[in-house]
Design a protein around this motif. Structure first.
Motif, PDB file in Angstrom:
ATOM      1  N   VAL A 104       0.837  -1.199   0.000  1.00 32.31           N
ATOM      2  CA  VAL A 104       0.000   0.000   0.000  1.00 32.31           C
ATOM      3  C   VAL A 104       0.873   1.251   0.000  1.00 32.31           C
ATOM      4  CG1 VAL A 104      -1.770   1.289   1.258  1.00 32.31           C
ATOM      5  CG2 VAL A 104      -1.858  -1.216   1.198  1.00 32.31           C
ATOM      6  N   GLN A 105       1.914   1.269   0.811  1.00 30.38           N
ATOM      7  CA  GLN A 105       2.794   2.434   0.877  1.00 30.38           C
ATOM      8  C   GLN A 105       3.443   2.703  -0.477  1.00 30.38           C
ATOM      9  OE1 GLN A 105       6.272   2.063   3.388  1.00 30.38           O
ATOM     10  NE2 GLN A 105       6.230   4.237   3.909  1.00 30.38           N
ATOM     11  N   GLN A 106       3.863   1.653  -1.149  1.00 30.23           N
ATOM     12  CA  GLN A 106       4.471   1.810  -2.464  1.00 30.23           C
ATOM     13  C   GLN A 106       3.497   2.458  -3.442  1.00 30.23           C
ATOM     14  OE1 GLN A 106       4.632  -1.738  -4.920  1.00 30.23           O
ATOM     15  NE2 GLN A 106       6.781  -1.307  -5.431  1.00 30.23           N
ATOM     16  N   ALA A 107       2.251   1.974  -3.452  1.00 30.37           N
ATOM     17  CA  ALA A 107       1.247   2.520  -4.361  1.00 30.37           C
ATOM     18  C   ALA A 107       0.920   3.970  -4.015  1.00 30.37           C
ATOM     19  CB  ALA A 107      -0.018   1.666  -4.314  1.00 30.37           C
ATOM     20  N   LEU A 108       0.829   4.266  -2.719  1.00 30.71           N
ATOM     21  CA  LEU A 108       0.504   5.625  -2.290  1.00 30.71           C
ATOM     22  C   LEU A 108       1.634   6.593  -2.633  1.00 30.71           C
ATOM     23  CD1 LEU A 108      -1.308   7.635  -0.764  1.00 30.71           C
ATOM     24  CD2 LEU A 108      -0.174   6.902   1.350  1.00 30.71           C
ATOM     25  N   ASP A 109       2.874   6.221  -2.328  1.00 27.67           N
ATOM     26  CA  ASP A 109       4.012   7.098  -2.614  1.00 27.67           C
ATOM     27  C   ASP A 109       4.117   7.389  -4.114  1.00 27.67           C
ATOM     28  OD1 ASP A 109       4.504   6.981   0.063  1.00 27.67           O
ATOM     29  OD2 ASP A 109       6.453   5.987  -0.085  1.00 27.67           O
ATOM     30  N   VAL A 114       1.221  12.998  -8.746  1.00 25.88           N
ATOM     31  CA  VAL A 114       0.297  14.135  -8.702  1.00 25.88           C
ATOM     32  C   VAL A 114       0.992  15.408  -8.238  1.00 25.88           C
ATOM     33  CG1 VAL A 114      -1.765  15.056  -7.573  1.00 25.88           C
ATOM     34  CG2 VAL A 114      -1.742  12.692  -8.399  1.00 25.88           C
ATOM     35  N   LEU A 115       1.857  15.289  -7.237  1.00 26.52           N
ATOM     36  CA  LEU A 115       2.515  16.466  -6.673  1.00 26.52           C
ATOM     37  C   LEU A 115       3.819  16.819  -7.390  1.00 26.52           C
ATOM     38  CD1 LEU A 115       1.833  15.698  -2.904  1.00 26.52           C
ATOM     39  CD2 LEU A 115       0.563  17.230  -4.422  1.00 26.52           C
ATOM     40  N   ARG A 116       4.217  15.991  -8.341  1.00 30.27           N
ATOM     41  CA  ARG A 116       5.339  16.277  -9.231  1.00 30.27           C
ATOM     42  C   ARG A 116       6.667  16.430  -8.501  1.00 30.27           C
ATOM     43  NH1 ARG A 116       2.150  20.918 -12.782  1.00 30.27           N
ATOM     44  NH2 ARG A 116       0.321  19.626 -13.256  1.00 30.27           N
ATOM     45  N   THR A 117       6.819  15.626  -7.447  1.00 31.23           N
ATOM     46  CA  THR A 117       8.071  15.602  -6.693  1.00 31.23           C
ATOM     47  C   THR A 117       8.117  14.289  -5.917  1.00 31.23           C
ATOM     48  OG1 THR A 117       9.491  16.842  -5.166  1.00 31.23           O
ATOM     49  CG2 THR A 117       7.156  16.723  -4.612  1.00 31.23           C
ATOM     50  N   PRO A 118       9.299  13.724  -5.682  1.00 32.17           N
ATOM     51  CA  PRO A 118       9.361  12.458  -4.945  1.00 32.17           C
ATOM     52  C   PRO A 118       8.790  12.599  -3.531  1.00 32.17           C
ATOM     53  CG  PRO A 118      11.434  12.888  -6.071  1.00 32.17           C
ATOM     54  CD  PRO A 118      10.629  14.141  -6.187  1.00 32.17           C
ATOM     55  N   ILE A 119       7.886  11.716  -3.176  1.00 30.39           N
ATOM     56  CA  ILE A 119       7.248  11.718  -1.862  1.00 30.39           C
ATOM     57  C   ILE A 119       7.486  10.376  -1.189  1.00 30.39           C
ATOM     58  CG2 ILE A 119       5.059  11.840  -0.604  1.00 30.39           C
ATOM     59  CD1 ILE A 119       5.828  14.516  -1.734  1.00 30.39           C
ATOM     60  N   GLU A 120       7.894  10.430   0.083  1.00 39.97           N
ATOM     61  CA  GLU A 120       8.005   9.225   0.904  1.00 39.97           C
ATOM     62  C   GLU A 120       7.157   9.418   2.149  1.00 39.97           C
ATOM     63  OE1 GLU A 120      12.034   8.243   1.755  1.00 39.97           O
ATOM     64  OE2 GLU A 120      12.595   7.966  -0.360  1.00 39.97           O
ATOM     65  N   THR A 121       6.151   8.589   2.307  1.00 43.77           N
ATOM     66  CA  THR A 121       5.253   8.710   3.446  1.00 43.77           C
ATOM     67  C   THR A 121       5.762   7.903   4.640  1.00 43.77           C
ATOM     68  OG1 THR A 121       3.925   6.865   2.626  1.00 43.77           O
ATOM     69  CG2 THR A 121       3.217   9.097   2.010  1.00 43.77           C
ATOM     70  N   LYS A 173      -9.831   0.539   7.591  1.00 41.15           N
ATOM     71  CA  LYS A 173     -10.935   1.475   7.359  1.00 41.15           C
ATOM     72  C   LYS A 173     -10.492   2.905   7.670  1.00 41.15           C
ATOM     73  CE  LYS A 173     -14.702  -1.797   8.204  1.00 41.15           C
ATOM     74  NZ  LYS A 173     -15.945  -2.073   8.950  1.00 41.15           N
ATOM     75  N   GLU A 174      -9.481   3.026   8.520  1.00 39.12           N
ATOM     76  CA  GLU A 174      -8.896   4.346   8.824  1.00 39.12           C
ATOM     77  C   GLU A 174      -7.407   4.158   9.028  1.00 39.12           C
ATOM     78  OE1 GLU A 174     -10.675   7.790  11.252  1.00 39.12           O
ATOM     79  OE2 GLU A 174      -9.403   6.742  12.717  1.00 39.12           O
ATOM     80  N   PHE A 175      -6.630   4.895   8.264  1.00 36.92           N
ATOM     81  CA  PHE A 175      -5.170   4.813   8.327  1.00 36.92           C
ATOM     82  C   PHE A 175      -4.632   6.211   8.060  1.00 36.92           C
ATOM     83  CE2 PHE A 175      -0.853   3.891   7.076  1.00 36.92           C
ATOM     84  CZ  PHE A 175      -0.526   2.714   7.745  1.00 36.92           C
ATOM     85  N   PHE A 176      -3.548   6.566   8.756  1.00 39.86           N
ATOM     86  CA  PHE A 176      -2.929   7.876   8.552  1.00 39.86           C
ATOM     87  C   PHE A 176      -1.456   7.716   8.192  1.00 39.86           C
ATOM     88  CE2 PHE A 176      -6.559   8.887  11.230  1.00 39.86           C
ATOM     89  CZ  PHE A 176      -7.026  10.070  10.680  1.00 39.86           C
ATOM     90  N   ALA A 177      -0.994   8.607   7.368  1.00 41.70           N
ATOM     91  CA  ALA A 177       0.428   8.698   7.036  1.00 41.70           C
ATOM     92  C   ALA A 177       0.789  10.171   6.967  1.00 41.70           C
ATOM     93  CB  ALA A 177       0.722   8.011   5.708  1.00 41.70           C
ATOM     94  N   HIS A 178       2.082  10.482   7.112  1.00 43.22           N
ATOM     95  CA  HIS A 178       2.485  11.880   6.929  1.00 43.22           C
ATOM     96  C   HIS A 178       3.594  11.983   5.893  1.00 43.22           C
ATOM     97  CE1 HIS A 178       5.780  11.211  10.075  1.00 43.22           C
ATOM     98  NE2 HIS A 178       6.440  11.894   9.133  1.00 43.22           N
ATOM     99  N   PHE A 179       3.704  13.173   5.327  1.00 39.99           N
ATOM    100  CA  PHE A 179       4.788  13.482   4.397  1.00 39.99           C
ATOM    101  C   PHE A 179       5.057  14.977   4.469  1.00 39.99           C
ATOM    102  CE2 PHE A 179       0.879  13.914   1.978  1.00 39.99           C
ATOM    103  CZ  PHE A 179       1.060  15.046   1.202  1.00 39.99           C
TER     104      PHE A 179
END
Length: 255
Positions: free
Chosen positions: A30-35, A41-48, A61-67
Motif C-alpha cells: 500500500v505504501q508503495q502505491a501511495l508514494d 500528482v505532486l510532481r516531486t518524490p514523496i516518501e510517506t 478502514k482508517e489509516f494515517f500517514a504523513h509526508f
C-alpha cells in the motif's frame, strides 16, 4: 531551501491484494502505491511515514500517514484537487479521504494515542465475506471468550502475543477495550490500545478462540500471558478478517 510543511493524509484500503503497508523489495504494498501516486500528482518524490505496519491481507478502514512538502496551496493543486487527483491515480482498493496540515512535530506513528482493530468471523459460507471475514465451521462460546478477554485487559506485557525479534523497546501495551460482539451470521472482536505489537491482535484472537472451543479455560489465559512465551498462545488467525478501524491523535483536525 524552502520551508517544508508537514501533511497528514487519511486513507482507507482493502489489503487483499497487497503485501501489507510497508514498502519492501519484490512485493506490491500500500505504501508503495501511495508514494507513487503522491509523487505523480505532486510532481516531486514523496516518501510517506505510516501510522503502523499492517500485514499482508489486512484491511484498514482508517489509516494515517504523513509526508513533508512545500505548501500545496502554493502549487497548481489545491488540497481538494489533490485528493481527487490522487484517488484518480490510485487503484480502486485504496481511497484518500483527506489531506491536512499539522505541526512539524506531529508524527503519524509516534504521535498516535489510540488504535482500534476489529476481527470478523462468520459461520456460513458467504461469497460477499470471502477475503473480508474468516469462515469457521463451528460457533465458539461467546461468553467464555469475553470472560477471557476481560482477563487479558488486566495485563500490560504481551510478549506471548508478539512475533519474536521485532526490535521494539517494550512489549507493554495498555488495552482499553477487548470484547466480542454477536452480529448477523458471525462475531466481531473489538480491541483498542495505546499501541500494538506485531501480530498481536491475530494471536489474541487465536488464543481466545481456543477458549471459545473449550480447549483451554479463561483462567488459563493468565499462565499464557505471564509465561511471555509466544509458543504457549494460540495460532495466529488469517489476515482476511482483520481491520484497522481507528487511529486517534492529540489534535482536532482529521479526527
Amino acid at each position: 531551501m524552502a520551508n517544508l510543511q508537514r501533511y497528514f493524509i487519511e486513507l482507507a484500503y482493502d489489503g487483499t491484494h497487497y503485501h501489507g503497508w510497508q514498502v519492501q523489495p519484490n512485493a506490491v504494498t500500500v505504501q508503495q502505491a501511495l508514494d507513487k501516486a503522491l509523487s505523480t500528482v505532486l510532481r516531486t518524490p514523496i516518501e510517506t511515514v505510516g501510522c503502523g505496519r499492517t500485514d499482508t491481507g489486512v484491511h484498514a478502514k482508517e489509516f494515517f500517514a504523513h509526508f513533508d512538502l512545500e505548501a500545496i496551496a502554493d502549487s497548481p493543486l489545491s488540497v481538494d484537487n489533490a485528493v481527487r487527483s490522487i484517488n484518480a491515480v490510485l487503484g480502486p482498493d485504496i481511497a484518500i479521504k483527506n489531506i491536512f496540515t499539522v505541526d512539524a512535530e506531529m508524527h503519524a506513528r509516534f504521535s498516535a494515542m489510540l488504535r482500534s482493530y476489529q476481527y470478523h468471523i462468520h459461520f456460513c459460507k458467504d461469497p460477499f465475506r470471502h477475503n473480508y471475514s474468516w469462515l469457521l465451521r463451528d460457533e465458539p462460546d461467546l461468553e467464555l471468550m469475553n470472560e477471557a478477554a476481560k482477563i487479558i485487559m488486566e495485563y500490560t506485557d504481551f510478549s506471548c502475543f508478539s512475533k519474536s525479534n521485532t526490535q521494539v523497546k517494550t512489549n507493554n501495551c495498555k488495552i482499553s477495550r477487548a470484547e466480542w460482539v454477536k452480529v448477523d451470521g458471525g462475531f466481531v472482536f473489538y480491541i483498542s490500545a495505546d499501541r500494538f505489537l506485531r501480530n498481536m491482535v491475530r494471536a489474541i484472537v487465536g488464543t481466545l478462540l481456543m477458549v471459545g472451543r473449550k480447549e483451554i479455560t479463561p483462567e488459563d489465559i493468565r499462565g499464557i500471558i505471564t509465561s511471555k512465551n509466544r509458543s504457549n498462545a494460540g495460532a495466529s488467525v488469517p489476515a482476511c478478517g482483520l481491520y484497522l478501524t481507528e487511529v486517534k491523535y492529540p489534535m482536532t483536525g482529521g479526527e
